[in-house]
Design a protein around this motif. Sequence first.
Motif, mmCIF file in Angstrom:
data_model
loop_
_atom_site.group_PDB
_atom_site.id
_atom_site.type_symbol
_atom_site.label_atom_id
_atom_site.label_comp_id
_atom_site.label_asym_id
_atom_site.label_seq_id
_atom_site.Cartn_x
_atom_site.Cartn_y
_atom_site.Cartn_z
ATOM 1 N N THR A 137 -4.007 0.755 6.705
ATOM 2 C CA THR A 137 -3.936 -0.510 4.976
ATOM 3 C C THR A 137 -4.675 -1.170 5.672
ATOM 4 O O THR A 137 -5.051 -2.875 6.057
ATOM 5 N N ALA B 251 1.172 -1.485 -0.277
ATOM 6 C CA ALA B 251 -0.031 0.178 -0.345
ATOM 7 C C ALA B 251 0.761 1.428 -0.143
ATOM 8 O O ALA B 251 0.143 2.148 -0.210
ATOM 9 N N GLN C 276 -5.558 5.837 9.651
ATOM 10 C CA GLN C 276 -5.437 6.395 8.445
ATOM 11 C C GLN C 276 -4.951 4.509 8.625
ATOM 12 O O GLN C 276 -3.994 3.957 10.030
ATOM 13 N N ARG D 69 -3.594 6.361 -0.525
ATOM 14 C CA ARG D 69 -3.664 7.577 1.222
ATOM 15 C C ARG D 69 -3.409 8.634 0.843
ATOM 16 O O ARG D 69 -3.492 9.380 2.166
ATOM 17 N N PHE E 99 -9.034 3.887 2.790
ATOM 18 C CA PHE E 99 -8.176 3.853 4.262
ATOM 19 C C PHE E 99 -9.032 4.228 5.575
ATOM 20 O O PHE E 99 -7.864 4.207 6.690
#
Length: 535
Positions: free
Chosen positions: A505, A481, A503, A487, A494
């Motif tokens: 993954t 990621a 945030q 992102r 996310f």
Amino acid sequence: MATDPIELDALVVGAGFSGIYATYCFDRLGLDGRCIDIAGGVGGTWYWNRYPGAMSDTHSQFYRFSWDKEDLQIYPWTHHYLYQPEILQYLNHIVDKHGLRGYMQFNTEMESAGWEEKPDGTGRWRVKCKTGDVFFVRYLVTALGLLSRPNYPDIPGLKTFAGEIVHTAQWTDDIHLEGKRVGIIGNGSTGVQVMTAIAPIVSSLTSFQRHPQYSVPSKQGPVSTSERAEINAQYEKLWEDVRSSLTGFGIQESPRRYADASPEERQKAFQRVWDQGNGFNFMFGAFCDLTVDEAANLGACEFIRTKIDETVKDPRKADILKPKDLYARRPLCDAGYYEIFNRDNVDVVDLQATPISSVTAQGIELSDGTVHELDVLILATGFDAVEGNYLRLSITGRNDKTLAQHWEQGPTAYGAIACSGFPNLFLIGGPQGPFSNLPVAIELEVELIMAIIEEAEARSKDVEAEEAAEGAWGQRCEELAKASLFRKTPSWVFGVNVEGGVQRTKFFFGGVKEYRLWRDELIGNGFEGLGFIDR
Ligand code: NA7
């Protein structure tokens, strides 16, 4: 209201795509299984999401189970994409065709599940339901859905609204919009579908938009008899291609880098996928690096922004509808979304310029004092995705550790299906699974789970993920990621779409093919990373 505990080999929680396939597999394995769902029927996501225009944006031939070869040939579908009622009908058909309804119990909400170990070391899951039902099972399979816990925005005064207020994931058939003044918050995949569907029937439609989104044409339309015959003739190969792809959407994923194309070639490539339609096709069909190369991504942004300018006649509306950030959310497609803003009864409000100050009895009041009077307020505000559904339940593994504690640093699962400290618990559509066409990922995960259960049965052992293996899988997901431009924009992918979201993954970005290779290797090497424990 049940009284006596029910003893079973396996309990599946959720009766959507995942739960149906798992129930089918338990039946084939000869295990005594049952499937429960909080809903009144089969369908999962497609049971709840009954809003106008609800449609899967995977092509019809790949939004189904691949394992029923006979059904693939004869089950009818007429258009490139399936609308919600058709998907619900299909899932009900599969359940009936394979005699699964007898294993299913609806209107039954799981409340808690705890792993109980007896002094002799044997363990089982004790599952309590709000109905009073208690199940004792060796295997607990959660098929709760990735996108099913509705996210309600925290807007002051929401409860004071005198009109009708509805979340798209809790739509009911008695909601009538004809001739009404409708406001909508949310312009993701859901919002775009609803707005496009209802614009012609409402008196007025106002989109209260926080972040504008890039959307491309879906190119929904009828499938001719000859097209269907062509698909039928090569279905096996088409599925093989799907399972050997990145996204599992059955699109032609481009191997070409944006940097390797001339400006004219770039324009041509974007125009080609625009004309073909489909959001995933646009994101992955023109070039291979739109999600990782900022220059490539900006090229796509510019292309779509130009299309918005060409489509939307009113420059004020066009300006609000044009995204300024990267094309790095779940890609959308539509059946004329930008076009609806050419209607006099449709408008868009830029919440970044004038945020909502409160919802009042009459409607929505903005920070500049403007009041938009409304009869109906639609919340298309999405879901507390991935782990949201798990965290509202109490799931307790060995040593009284809850799943919420296990996931304090973010949700993880070895291969997306198993967690250390939670023996014989299997997740379908859990965290860190492929970011892909969901039925494809679901089949891969269910088949893996069943292979593990078969092994555990053969060895008469319990099974759980090893901590190191789960950690390494999480690390692999992190690595994959790292380069993702996703992102850089806030969205559910996310986990940055809900209040207090941090945030994380949450997906395996290696793609369907990589996941499948990993899975097949795991089955081939005797399930490395899974510990089989004496019962
Ligand atoms: P999404 O994609 O999470 O979209 C939710 C939308 O709601 C999005 O436009 C959000 O704006 C908006 N939103 C959420 N909370 C607020 C508040 N408080 N104020 C204003 N706007 C808000 O959900 P969908 O249901 O469309 O789609 C989810 C997936 O389900 C979809 O990808 C399919 O795979 C099926 P934001 O962008 O955060 O500014």
